[in-house]
Design a protein around this motif. Sequence first.
Motif, PDB file in Angstrom:
ATOM      1  N   GLU A 117      24.893  92.915  -3.035  1.00 20.65           N
ATOM      2  CA  GLU A 117      24.832  91.600  -2.389  1.00 20.65           C
ATOM      3  C   GLU A 117      25.725  90.569  -3.065  1.00 20.65           C
ATOM      4  OE1 GLU A 117      21.055  93.739  -1.381  1.00 20.65           O
ATOM      5  OE2 GLU A 117      22.282  93.501  -3.165  1.00 20.65           O
ATOM      6  N   TRP A 118      26.234  90.878  -4.219  1.00 20.17           N
ATOM      7  CA  TRP A 118      27.108  89.950  -4.928  1.00 20.17           C
ATOM      8  C   TRP A 118      28.507  89.895  -4.326  1.00 20.17           C
ATOM      9  CZ3 TRP A 118      26.257  89.912 -10.924  1.00 20.17           C
ATOM     10  CH2 TRP A 118      24.939  89.537 -11.188  1.00 20.17           C
ATOM     11  N   THR A 119      28.760  90.608  -3.265  1.00 21.04           N
ATOM     12  CA  THR A 119      30.077  90.555  -2.615  1.00 21.04           C
ATOM     13  C   THR A 119      30.384  89.153  -2.097  1.00 21.04           C
ATOM     14  OG1 THR A 119      29.112  91.242  -0.509  1.00 21.04           O
ATOM     15  CG2 THR A 119      30.050  92.980  -1.908  1.00 21.04           C
ATOM     16  N   THR A 120      29.372  88.318  -1.958  1.00 19.44           N
ATOM     17  CA  THR A 120      29.550  86.947  -1.466  1.00 19.44           C
ATOM     18  C   THR A 120      30.040  85.982  -2.544  1.00 19.44           C
ATOM     19  OG1 THR A 120      27.219  86.545  -1.893  1.00 19.44           O
ATOM     20  CG2 THR A 120      27.822  87.204   0.351  1.00 19.44           C
ATOM     21  N   LEU A 121      30.137  86.427  -3.781  1.00 17.30           N
ATOM     22  CA  LEU A 121      30.563  85.556  -4.883  1.00 17.30           C
ATOM     23  C   LEU A 121      32.089  85.470  -4.940  1.00 17.30           C
ATOM     24  CD1 LEU A 121      28.018  86.658  -7.645  1.00 17.30           C
ATOM     25  CD2 LEU A 121      27.882  84.696  -6.080  1.00 17.30           C
ATOM     26  N   THR A 122      32.678  85.012  -3.861  1.00 15.76           N
ATOM     27  CA  THR A 122      34.137  84.999  -3.736  1.00 15.76           C
ATOM     28  C   THR A 122      34.806  83.870  -4.517  1.00 15.76           C
ATOM     29  OG1 THR A 122      33.934  83.767  -1.675  1.00 15.76           O
ATOM     30  CG2 THR A 122      34.117  86.167  -1.502  1.00 15.76           C
ATOM     31  N   ASN A 123      34.051  82.900  -5.022  1.00 21.17           N
ATOM     32  CA  ASN A 123      34.629  81.828  -5.846  1.00 21.17           C
ATOM     33  C   ASN A 123      34.585  82.152  -7.337  1.00 21.17           C
ATOM     34  OD1 ASN A 123      35.362  79.944  -3.808  1.00 21.17           O
ATOM     35  ND2 ASN A 123      33.198  79.526  -3.505  1.00 21.17           N
ATOM     36  N   LEU A 124      33.985  83.275  -7.669  1.00 27.21           N
ATOM     37  CA  LEU A 124      33.847  83.656  -9.072  1.00 27.21           C
ATOM     38  C   LEU A 124      35.218  83.909  -9.696  1.00 27.21           C
ATOM     39  CD1 LEU A 124      31.277  83.956 -10.759  1.00 27.21           C
ATOM     40  CD2 LEU A 124      31.411  86.407 -10.387  1.00 27.21           C
ATOM     41  N   GLU A 125      35.482  83.227 -10.807  1.00 25.03           N
ATOM     42  CA  GLU A 125      36.749  83.385 -11.525  1.00 25.03           C
ATOM     43  C   GLU A 125      36.584  84.222 -12.781  1.00 25.03           C
ATOM     44  OE1 GLU A 125      38.125  79.397 -12.240  1.00 25.03           O
ATOM     45  OE2 GLU A 125      38.011  78.886 -10.107  1.00 25.03           O
ATOM     46  N   LEU A 126      35.416  84.124 -13.432  1.00 24.30           N
ATOM     47  CA  LEU A 126      35.139  84.891 -14.643  1.00 24.30           C
ATOM     48  C   LEU A 126      33.798  85.574 -14.505  1.00 24.30           C
ATOM     49  CD1 LEU A 126      35.661  83.971 -18.308  1.00 24.30           C
ATOM     50  CD2 LEU A 126      33.421  84.761 -17.577  1.00 24.30           C
ATOM     51  N   LEU A 127      33.799  86.878 -14.750  1.00 23.78           N
ATOM     52  CA  LEU A 127      32.567  87.662 -14.755  1.00 23.78           C
ATOM     53  C   LEU A 127      32.520  88.447 -16.056  1.00 23.78           C
ATOM     54  CD1 LEU A 127      29.997  88.770 -13.430  1.00 23.78           C
ATOM     55  CD2 LEU A 127      31.428  90.465 -12.269  1.00 23.78           C
ATOM     56  N   ASP A 128      31.505  88.177 -16.860  1.00 24.60           N
ATOM     57  CA  ASP A 128      31.338  88.859 -18.148  1.00 24.60           C
ATOM     58  C   ASP A 128      30.128  89.778 -18.055  1.00 24.60           C
ATOM     59  OD1 ASP A 128      30.983  89.707 -20.743  1.00 24.60           O
ATOM     60  OD2 ASP A 128      30.795  87.705 -21.605  1.00 24.60           O
ATOM     61  N   LEU A 134      25.824  99.478 -17.882  1.00 25.52           N
ATOM     62  CA  LEU A 134      26.310  99.865 -16.555  1.00 25.52           C
ATOM     63  C   LEU A 134      26.687 101.337 -16.547  1.00 25.52           C
ATOM     64  CD1 LEU A 134      28.562  96.791 -15.721  1.00 25.52           C
ATOM     65  CD2 LEU A 134      26.262  97.270 -14.887  1.00 25.52           C
ATOM     66  N   LYS A 135      26.314 102.016 -15.469  1.00 19.99           N
ATOM     67  CA  LYS A 135      26.607 103.442 -15.340  1.00 19.99           C
ATOM     68  C   LYS A 135      27.799 103.707 -14.432  1.00 19.99           C
ATOM     69  CE  LYS A 135      21.890 104.900 -16.285  1.00 19.99           C
ATOM     70  NZ  LYS A 135      22.128 105.171 -17.668  1.00 19.99           N
ATOM     71  N   GLU A 136      28.138 102.736 -13.599  1.00 23.74           N
ATOM     72  CA  GLU A 136      29.265 102.895 -12.681  1.00 23.74           C
ATOM     73  C   GLU A 136      29.956 101.560 -12.485  1.00 23.74           C
ATOM     74  OE1 GLU A 136      26.851 102.598  -8.484  1.00 23.74           O
ATOM     75  OE2 GLU A 136      26.956 104.527  -9.481  1.00 23.74           O
ATOM     76  N   PHE A 137      31.187 101.637 -12.035  1.00 20.65           N
ATOM     77  CA  PHE A 137      31.955 100.426 -11.766  1.00 20.65           C
ATOM     78  C   PHE A 137      31.273  99.653 -10.631  1.00 20.65           C
ATOM     79  CE2 PHE A 137      35.236  98.053  -9.507  1.00 20.65           C
ATOM     80  CZ  PHE A 137      35.812  97.354 -10.560  1.00 20.65           C
ATOM     81  N   PRO A 138      30.976  98.380 -10.829  1.00 22.27           N
ATOM     82  CA  PRO A 138      30.305  97.591  -9.782  1.00 22.27           C
ATOM     83  C   PRO A 138      31.241  97.329  -8.600  1.00 22.27           C
ATOM     84  CG  PRO A 138      30.190  96.526 -11.945  1.00 22.27           C
ATOM     85  CD  PRO A 138      31.167  97.636 -12.052  1.00 22.27           C
ATOM     86  N   GLU A 139      30.998  97.988  -7.488  1.00 20.73           N
ATOM     87  CA  GLU A 139      31.876  97.865  -6.322  1.00 20.73           C
ATOM     88  C   GLU A 139      31.900  96.459  -5.739  1.00 20.73           C
ATOM     89  OE1 GLU A 139      31.792 100.857  -3.336  1.00 20.73           O
ATOM     90  OE2 GLU A 139      31.383 102.441  -4.797  1.00 20.73           O
ATOM     91  N   ALA A 140      30.854  95.687  -5.947  1.00 25.75           N
ATOM     92  CA  ALA A 140      30.822  94.309  -5.434  1.00 25.75           C
ATOM     93  C   ALA A 140      31.984  93.493  -5.990  1.00 25.75           C
ATOM     94  CB  ALA A 140      29.492  93.651  -5.788  1.00 25.75           C
ATOM     95  N   ILE A 141      32.474  93.883  -7.148  1.00 25.33           N
ATOM     96  CA  ILE A 141      33.580  93.163  -7.787  1.00 25.33           C
ATOM     97  C   ILE A 141      34.834  93.179  -6.912  1.00 25.33           C
ATOM     98  CG2 ILE A 141      35.189  93.280  -9.750  1.00 25.33           C
ATOM     99  CD1 ILE A 141      32.792  94.126 -11.469  1.00 25.33           C
ATOM    100  N   LEU A 142      35.007  94.213  -6.133  1.00 26.30           N
ATOM    101  CA  LEU A 142      36.194  94.332  -5.286  1.00 26.30           C
ATOM    102  C   LEU A 142      36.277  93.223  -4.236  1.00 26.30           C
ATOM    103  CD1 LEU A 142      36.147  98.200  -4.813  1.00 26.30           C
ATOM    104  CD2 LEU A 142      37.525  96.853  -6.431  1.00 26.30           C
TER     105      LEU A 142
END
Length: 161
Positions: A117-128, A134-142
Amino acid sequence: MPLLTTLDLAGNPLNSLPREMFLLMSRYLIYLQSLNLSDTGLTKLPNEITLLTSLRILRLSHNQTAELPPNIDELRELEVLDLRQNQINSVPAEMGMLVKLRVLALGENSIKKVPQEWTTLTNLELLDLCLNLLKEFPEAILSMTSLTTLHLDHNDDIKAL
């Protein structure tokens, strides 16, 4: 104090915050935009923190907080949310409603998964998300089209990108 926009309580040994405090803050500090409760020993955040609807910056790093209030999505004006070095093992999907977020710092927790559901965070500039589980690459980041800085280092369980 009704015109107060910034409140910094960092480093004070508060350990817990009574819900009444947030009720009073929401009534009398209607212009509060920045709240720093870092390094205060907090183990739990009262749900009433979400009454501070004018907050743009919320710093809660270096505490022992294990979970976030389920209604965290009510802080719709948040631009910076710093939760580094806590004991968080899961993050609510509802955080995807915080569409004004530019900085989300979740490093040094025990997070295993990033909600789709984090796919809506389109204004995010920095994610730490460094030093988590984490076990897998978070696809929402794409879908985070404004992202310029991503910290995924030291997630030893990620097997492939």
